[in-house]
Scaffold this motif. Structure first.
Motif, short mmCIF file in Angstrom:
data_model
loop_
_atom_site.label_atom_id
_atom_site.label_comp_id
_atom_site.label_asym_id
_atom_site.label_seq_id
_atom_site.Cartn_x
_atom_site.Cartn_y
_atom_site.Cartn_z
N UNK A 102 -15.36 -9.24 -86.71
CA UNK A 102 -14.55 -9.63 -87.71
C UNK A 102 -14.83 -11.17 -87.86
N UNK A 103 -15.02 -11.93 -86.66
CA UNK A 103 -15.29 -13.44 -86.68
C UNK A 103 -16.14 -13.56 -85.25
N UNK A 104 -16.39 -14.81 -85.33
CA UNK A 104 -17.06 -15.44 -84.01
C UNK A 104 -15.92 -15.82 -82.97
N UNK A 105 -16.20 -15.45 -81.76
CA UNK A 105 -15.03 -15.76 -80.87
C UNK A 105 -15.78 -15.92 -79.53
N UNK A 106 -15.95 -17.18 -79.18
CA UNK A 106 -17.02 -17.40 -77.82
C UNK A 106 -16.55 -16.27 -76.67
N UNK A 107 -17.41 -15.78 -76.21
CA UNK A 107 -17.02 -14.44 -75.17
C UNK A 107 -18.03 -14.60 -73.82
N UNK A 108 -17.42 -15.08 -72.79
CA UNK A 108 -18.04 -14.97 -71.64
C UNK A 108 -18.13 -13.51 -71.17
N UNK A 109 -17.44 -12.54 -71.58
CA UNK A 109 -17.27 -11.10 -71.39
C UNK A 109 -18.53 -10.46 -71.89
N UNK A 159 -35.68 -15.53 -83.61
CA UNK A 159 -34.59 -14.91 -84.01
C UNK A 159 -33.33 -15.47 -83.49
N UNK A 160 -33.65 -16.04 -82.12
CA UNK A 160 -32.70 -16.48 -81.27
C UNK A 160 -32.16 -17.98 -82.00
N UNK A 161 -32.92 -18.48 -82.77
CA UNK A 161 -32.61 -19.78 -83.42
C UNK A 161 -31.94 -19.68 -84.86
N UNK A 162 -31.59 -18.37 -85.31
CA UNK A 162 -30.99 -18.13 -86.62
C UNK A 162 -29.65 -18.12 -86.46
N UNK A 163 -28.82 -18.90 -87.33
CA UNK A 163 -27.25 -18.79 -87.42
C UNK A 163 -26.73 -17.37 -87.70
N UNK A 164 -25.86 -16.69 -86.96
CA UNK A 164 -25.45 -15.45 -87.26
C UNK A 164 -24.07 -15.14 -87.61
N UNK A 165 -23.25 -16.28 -87.90
CA UNK A 165 -21.90 -16.32 -88.22
C UNK A 165 -21.70 -17.02 -89.14
N UNK A 166 -21.53 -16.40 -90.49
CA UNK A 166 -21.36 -16.84 -91.73
C UNK A 166 -20.27 -17.78 -91.76
N UNK A 167 -19.40 -17.44 -91.22
CA UNK A 167 -17.86 -18.31 -91.21
C UNK A 167 -17.87 -19.69 -90.71
#
Length: 407
Positions: free
Chosen positions: A202-209, A309-317
């Motif tokens: 649904x959205x980007x949320x920085x996750x250590x888990x 691929x690791x350097x491509x933006x993955x979060x459009x918002x």
């Protein structure tokens, strides 16, 4: 025209342990292209290197970091490169304040969230070998995992919505003298099912888990302990002899390990949370991290197309910056991509930045968790005296970069 370009490369805001740089290109090409040969690519980069210019910058950097040590309480190590070559490295203060054991550039530090790029690399290795897919759901590896619809890609890009194990484990982990490892994180989530923060994707949320779960998936897919996989597939092949993943018993794999301290210079006690890795847990030195930096241009670990691929933006918002696989991303107005990460965990702060356009690298490790890294913005005008670019970055419990407004 040059002034307009420079102005477009200036972002307002207070830098807190984050540095970006934009360089003038010698051609009309603006995008960085990874080649399969380190030597071929380095030839063009190395031709930009000027010994007299590097010596001048080294003198200024040495003056700056000595001042940081004396006036700002910086206690740590630093390595800075430009055009693929080291222009400055140094060590300031002590690995152990009580013993007054001087730091060296071969002293190991906990990397905190800078560890995430290594976890992402492990996933990419397994993906190349056909042992996992980015679109695999976690249940493929852990059928008991209670959160449906979460894929490996969502974990990599912080779109899983999972709750933070560093918080919910306080309620569910009974023995604080026993390390909580990645497999136990999975079991805890399966048993207690703490409420997720968001629905998947649904959205980007920085996750250590999310990165702890990735390390557990690496173990299932590779049939190896995470620390053993990293040693075999990454650290040993690259000659990173002072780098390892913590497993509760291996804190003395190098001759010197820095002790972590609070800003008030109190020793940070070992924690049961240190047993969970993937989001943190890698120990390394500035010397080894530079080996890692150089290897990322070589195709030694994974193919260039896989790494890209690791350097491509993955979060459009996300507007002002983005996140790939284990890396924070910024594309400047002048077209140059910058990748970086910060880390903050139990007395350690770290910062690793790469401008792939001119192969500049800033690596800073510290074992006193004060605000000294907030002054790293002053390195920018030394490396790029004709350009100034301040930027804003994020923070998390294991991320050293402080929020300074913006996305």
């Amino acid at each position: 025209m040059i002034k307009q370009t420079l102005l477009r490369c200036i972002y307002a805001g207070l830098l807190s342990a984050s540095l970006y740089a934009c360089t003038e290109s010698h051609s009309s090409e603006k995008k960085f292209v990874v080649t399969d040969s380190l030597q071929l690519h380095n030839d063009s980069i190395h031709r930009m290197f000027n010994q007299a210019d590097a010596a001048s910058k080294a003198y200024q950097l040495d003056t700056f970091f000595h001042s940081m040590h004396k006036k700002r309480g910086f206690n740590g190590t630093v390595l800075i490169a430009q055009h693929g070559q080291i222009i400055y490295k140094g060590a300031f203060g002590y690995a152990d304040l009580r013993k007054k054991d001087s730091l060296t550039t071969n002293t190991a530090f906990q990397l905190a969230s800078v560890s995430k790029q290594f976890t992402a690399m492990a996933v990419m290795i397994l993906k190349e070998r056909g042992l996992l897919s980015y679109d695999d759901e976690v249940q493929k590896y852990y059928p008991e995992f209670p959160y449906k619809g979460i894929t490996v890609r969502m974990l990599l890009t912080h779109r899983s919505g999972l709750p933070d194990y560093t918080y919910f484990s306080e309620d569910f982990w009974p023995d604080r003298k026993k390390f909580l490892d990645n497999q136990e994180v999975i079991k805890m989530m399966a048993k207690h099912q703490p409420k997720p923060y968001y629905l998947p994707d649904k959205r980007y949320d920085y996750s250590n888990t999310g990165y702890s779960v990735l390390a557990a998936i690496v173990e299932k897919a590779s049939k190896m302990k995470f620390e053993n996989f990293m040693q075999k597939e990454v650290f040993k092949p690259l000659g990173m002899t002072h780098t390892w993943v913590f497993n509760g018993n291996n804190t003395a794999l190098t001759e010197k390990v820095a002790v972590g301290y609070t800003a008030g210079r109190r020793v940070v006690a070992n924690s049961y949370l240190n047993g969970a890795t993937g989001d943190k847990g890698v120990y390394s030195t500035v010397e080894d991290m530079f080996k890692w930096d150089r290897a990322l241009y070589s195709g030694k670990i994974v193919k260039a197309t896989t790494l890209e691929e690791a350097f491509q933006p993955a979060n459009k918002e996300m507007k002002k910056e983005n996140y790939g696989y284990g890396w924070r991303l910024k594309t400047l107005d002048c077209g140059q991509p910058v990748v970086y990460h910060g880390g903050w965990w139990h007395g350690y702060k770290s910062y690793f930045m790469r401008n792939r356009h001119d192969q500049s690298t800033v690596i800073v490790l510290t074992n006193i968790a004060n605000h000294s890294l907030g002054h790293l913005k002053n390195v920018q005008p030394i490396l790029y005296p004709e350009q100034t670019l301040l930027t804003v970055a994020k923070t998390s419990p294991t991320d050293s970069v402080q929020v300074a407004g913006g996305e």
